[in-house]
Scaffold this motif. Structure first.
Motif, PDB file in Angstrom:
ATOM      1  N   HIS A   1       0.987  -1.086   0.111  1.00 45.73           N
ATOM      2  CA  HIS A   1      -0.225   0.208  -0.099  1.00 45.73           C
ATOM      3  C   HIS A   1       0.903   1.443   0.228  1.00 45.73           C
ATOM      4  O   HIS A   1       0.321   2.192  -0.349  1.00 45.73           O
TER       5      HIS A   1
ATOM      6  N   ILE B   1     -10.780  13.078  -4.188  1.00 42.84           N
ATOM      7  CA  ILE B   1     -11.446  11.794  -4.607  1.00 42.84           C
ATOM      8  C   ILE B   1     -13.783  12.898  -5.357  1.00 42.84           C
ATOM      9  O   ILE B   1     -14.030  12.505  -6.179  1.00 42.84           O
TER      10      ILE B   1
ATOM     11  N   ILE C   1     -19.068  11.223  -3.773  1.00 39.29           N
ATOM     12  CA  ILE C   1     -18.728   9.409  -3.254  1.00 39.29           C
ATOM     13  C   ILE C   1     -20.125   9.255  -1.987  1.00 39.29           C
ATOM     14  O   ILE C   1     -20.213   7.674  -1.986  1.00 39.29           O
TER      15      ILE C   1
ATOM     16  N   LEU D   1     -13.332   2.832  -7.175  1.00 42.31           N
ATOM     17  CA  LEU D   1     -13.420   3.520  -5.782  1.00 42.31           C
ATOM     18  C   LEU D   1     -12.067   3.283  -5.007  1.00 42.31           C
ATOM     19  O   LEU D   1     -11.156   3.850  -4.816  1.00 42.31           O
ATOM     20  N   ASN D   2     -12.187   1.506  -4.879  1.00 39.70           N
ATOM     21  CA  ASN D   2     -10.699   1.278  -4.394  1.00 39.70           C
ATOM     22  C   ASN D   2      -9.865   1.501  -4.448  1.00 39.70           C
ATOM     23  O   ASN D   2      -8.556   1.601  -3.976  1.00 39.70           O
TER      24      ASN D   2
ATOM     25  N   LEU E   1      -7.432  14.262   0.336  1.00 38.19           N
ATOM     26  CA  LEU E   1      -8.220  13.116  -0.367  1.00 38.19           C
ATOM     27  C   LEU E   1      -9.910  12.965  -0.699  1.00 38.19           C
ATOM     28  O   LEU E   1     -10.461  12.736  -1.691  1.00 38.19           O
ATOM     29  N   ARG E   2     -10.323  13.612   0.104  1.00 41.99           N
ATOM     30  CA  ARG E   2     -11.672  13.519  -0.303  1.00 41.99           C
ATOM     31  C   ARG E   2     -11.714  14.809  -1.137  1.00 41.99           C
ATOM     32  O   ARG E   2     -12.896  14.479  -1.859  1.00 41.99           O
TER      33      ARG E   2
ATOM     34  N   LEU F   1      -8.982   5.314  -4.562  1.00 40.20           N
ATOM     35  CA  LEU F   1      -8.448   5.883  -3.376  1.00 40.20           C
ATOM     36  C   LEU F   1      -7.059   5.460  -3.247  1.00 40.20           C
ATOM     37  O   LEU F   1      -5.437   6.111  -3.228  1.00 40.20           O
ATOM     38  N   ARG F   2      -6.189   4.301  -3.604  1.00 36.29           N
ATOM     39  CA  ARG F   2      -5.051   4.148  -3.335  1.00 36.29           C
ATOM     40  C   ARG F   2      -3.819   4.759  -4.114  1.00 36.29           C
ATOM     41  O   ARG F   2      -2.832   5.010  -3.878  1.00 36.29           O
TER      42      ARG F   2
ATOM     43  N   MET G   1      -1.754   6.575   7.130  1.00 39.62           N
ATOM     44  CA  MET G   1      -2.744   6.152   6.581  1.00 39.62           C
ATOM     45  C   MET G   1      -3.053   5.244   5.935  1.00 39.62           C
ATOM     46  O   MET G   1      -4.301   4.651   6.655  1.00 39.62           O
TER      47      MET G   1
ATOM     48  N   LEU H   1      -6.875  13.069   4.745  1.00 39.45           N
ATOM     49  CA  LEU H   1      -8.578  13.379   4.298  1.00 39.45           C
ATOM     50  C   LEU H   1      -8.862  14.047   3.754  1.00 39.45           C
ATOM     51  O   LEU H   1      -9.555  13.652   3.143  1.00 39.45           O
TER      52      LEU H   1
ATOM     53  N   ILE I   1      -3.387   7.592  -2.233  1.00 42.50           N
ATOM     54  CA  ILE I   1      -2.401   8.123  -1.885  1.00 42.50           C
ATOM     55  C   ILE I   1      -1.072   7.681  -1.460  1.00 42.50           C
ATOM     56  O   ILE I   1      -0.528   8.577  -0.834  1.00 42.50           O
TER      57      ILE I   1
END
Lengths: 108, 162
Positions: B20, B154, B161, B96-97, B150-151, B100-101, B115, B147, B104
């Motif tokens: 990750h 996204i 979302i 979505l996963n 990222l929010r 997000l990765r 994170m 956070l 990150i």
């Protein structure tokens, strides 16, 4: 309140996205192989170190013996030189005495 | 507690942390192997399972951060091209996963590891502070800022979302 729920929901999505992944199926075998390789390398190193230590001991033994012989020879040479000097001094003294005796005999 | 038991219980954790963080399965596997080799030499000094887990998380975090710093500006695999390890069942929306990765992976090293520890390992800020040896307020600040960022990203790229 709504923002707090949105935040929680987003964090739940983060947890889903970062869920643990399975390691490759050969991972465990690779770790054990790497440990075995490292141990075998370490074994080779210690054998090599023991051989080097033995060589160093033998060489230093020979060197110490050689040094001892050189010192003994030097001491012998010095003793010989001192003896030769003493003999030369003695010969010189004897010659002087002989000369003195001869002179006094001739005068008589 | 034998080495084999520890390896079996923690290999997924160590590999996932590295994966990750780095988003490079090859490098993640290499780092995870190195971490377990170090553990093999260190096993006698570690008292119990909790101590072993903390040690593994610490060493993996620092090895990953060092790896990225040493790699520096060298060219890396583009994030879009990374092949993800196969997952039997993925919770939530897989697209979505993945998104997000990728986001990150764009964070700086320390916030990124914060994170990973928070959301992969479900650690509290206090526990993260122990692992990364940084003050708790710094951990909380990294979490909050990451956070928010990222929010925003996204939401910009995918809409709301919720």
């Amino acid at each position: 309140m709504e923002d707090f729920e949105q935040q929680l929901e987003f964090e739940r999505k983060m947890t889903n996205a970062l869920a643990r992944k399975p390691q490759p199926p050969t991972f465990e075998a690779k770790v054990f192989a790497a440990i075995a390789t490292r141990q075998s390398r370490r074994g080779i190193f210690w054998r090599w170190a023991a051989e080097m230590a033995a060589v160093i001991l033998i060489v230093s033994g020979f060197w110490m013996r050689y040094e001892h012989e050189v010192r003994e020879r030097a001491a012998g040479e010095a003793a010989k030189a001192r003896l030769q000097l003493a003999l030369r001094v003695t010969v010189t003294q004897l010659s002087k005495i002989q000369k003195t005796v001869r002179n006094s005999t001739e005068q008589e | 507690m034998t080495f084999t038991e520890v390896l079996r219980a923690n290999q997924s954790m160590v590999f996932s942390m590295a994966y990750h963080f780095l988003r490079d399965p090859g490098a993640a596997e290499e780092i995870a192997q190195d971490v377990f080799l170090r553990l093999y030499r260190k096993m006698d000094d570690l008292e119990d399972a909790r101590h072993v887990t903390l040690w593994l998380r610490k060493v993996t975090s620092h090895r990953c951060i060092d790896y990225v710093r040493k790699r520096g500006s060298q060219s890396t695999v583009a994030l879009e091209e990374v092949a993800e390890p196969s997952i039997a069942e993925e919770r939530g929306d897989p697209l979505l996963n993945r998104r997000l990765r990728r986001l990150i992976a764009t964070l700086p090293e320390k916030p990124r590891m914060v994170m990973v520890l928070r959301y992969q390992e479900d650690l509290t800020p206090e526990e993260i502070s122990d692992v990364l040896e940084m003050p708790v307020p710094t951990v909380k600040s990294h979490l909050q800022r990451s956070l928010t960022m990222l929010r925003e990203k996204i939401e910009r790229s995918m809409g709301d979302i919720r």
